[in-house]
Design an enzyme around this catalytic site. Structure first.
Site, PDB file in Angstrom:
ATOM      1  N   HIS A   1       0.840  -1.204   0.000  1.00 31.31           N
ATOM      2  CA  HIS A   1       0.000   0.000   0.000  1.00 31.31           C
ATOM      3  C   HIS A   1       0.877   1.258   0.000  1.00 31.31           C
ATOM      4  CE1 HIS A   1      -3.963  -1.936   0.375  1.00 31.31           C
ATOM      5  NE2 HIS A   1      -3.278  -2.881   1.002  1.00 31.31           N
TER       6      HIS A   1
ATOM      7  N   TYR B   1       4.867  -3.646  10.413  1.00 29.95           N
ATOM      8  CA  TYR B   1       4.614  -2.206  10.252  1.00 29.95           C
ATOM      9  C   TYR B   1       5.634  -1.377  11.014  1.00 29.95           C
ATOM     10  CZ  TYR B   1      -0.026  -3.545   8.475  1.00 29.95           C
ATOM     11  OH  TYR B   1      -1.058  -4.080   7.759  1.00 29.95           O
TER      12      TYR B   1
END
Length: 313
Positions: free
Chosen positions: A34, A303
């Site tokens: 993304h 992340y």
């Protein structure tokens, strides 16, 4: 947030990030998945009934500032919005509860996930990295999908192109545990639906769109007024599986509305903020806890590691 101390979890996270780089290339300062996105400011106003589900501070009476990120899939920062690989679209929401205090939601526009565990996800990525998407016959990816029915279902699931980020629905991947002030707990998964309703475009319309049509349309729509989404939770019943993101719950399960997200405009200095903000799939707030879904700790580690690298780039 400190890095986890589990060495196997760190190694798995590093291997996943390395495989993303094999697939999409190295793009310093960009998310490994993304990668193409935009940040918006807004507020969240809880419904009157939200506190019945959870004692989390943003589900009480007062509005909470939010930062929201819309995105295309893949780690390619310039992928055309019209590329099928740019699906599913992503949505992340940060609820700003105080100075350096927040809780996040991370979702995408396909309900579900292709694998139950991080190890399976790495297998999928490795198969993708060593396969030719134009010639899947006999490839590692074909073999993986043939032996993993959940991944095959996810790949085959319809993923239409939205007319707008503001006309798309988004789904939380993992179940979370919501607990109210009376100590009553329910498991649920987030659902975020556009106030304007869903709208999708067909293949001929996709071909007529430019590479950044979603981002251009979003700016035009915001110039005309706020964009609103309804935040809700699909609630599990006692027999439902709550530790496997590949398992869908029956459609008759209660969907409880928690409130309204109202997005008002772009974040100032978007590029710098995109590098800085690290979303977290684990809530880390009183009243909302992680389930035993193994993807939660893995995604949080991925992340965090990639986010620290992005900040340093």
């Amino acid at each position: 947030m400190p890095l986890p101390t589990d060495e196997k979890l760190i190694e798995l996270s590093e291997n996943i990030l390395s495989t993303f780089s094999k697939i999409f290339g190295e793009h310093p300062g960009i998310r490994p998945a993304h990668g193409k996105g935009i940040l918006l400011n807004g507020t969240f106003t809880p419904s009157a009934a939200a506190a019945d589900l959870s004692q989390a501070p943003h589900l009480q009476q007062d509005p909470t500032p939010v930062v929201v990120r819309f995105s295309d899939s893949t780690g390619l920062p310039n992928i055309p919005d019209t590329d099928p690989n740019a699906l599913p679209k992503g949505l992340a929401v940060r609820f700003i509860l105080g100075d350096r205090v927040h809780t996040d939601i991370i979702g995408h526009s396909t309900d579900g996930f292709p694998t139950r565990t991080g190890e399976e996800f790495l297998e999928l990525l490795e198969a993708q990295a060593t396969s030719d998407p134009a010639n899947l016959a006999g490839s590692p990816l074909e073999a993986f999908l043939g032996s993993h029915p959940a991944a095959l279902r996810f790949v085959q699931q319809a993923k239409p192109f939205p007319a707008s980020f503001a006309r798309e629905s988004f789904f939380g991947v993992s179940a979370l545990k919501f607990t109210n002030a009376a100590g009553q707990s329910r498991f649920g998964r987030y659902r975020i639906s556009p106030e304007a309703g869903n709208e999708y475009i067909d293949e001929s319309q996709v071909q007529s769109k430019d590479d950044d049509y979603l981002f251009t349309e979003l700016a035009e729509r915001l110039a005309a007024g706020p964009i609103r989404f309804t935040l809700a939770v699909q609630l599990a019943q006692g027999s439902d599986v709550v530790d496997d993101a590949t398992v869908h719950w029956p459609p008759d399960r209660e969907v409880r509305e928690l409130g309204t997200l109202e997005l008002t405009g772009p974040v100032a200095d978007d590029a710098a903020q995109q590098k800085h903000i690290i979303f977290d799939p684990i809530p880390r707030v009183a009243g909302i806890e992680p389930s035993d879904d193994p993807l939660l700790e893995l995604r949080a580690a991925v992340y965090l590691i990639s986010g620290r690298r992005r900040r340093a780039a």
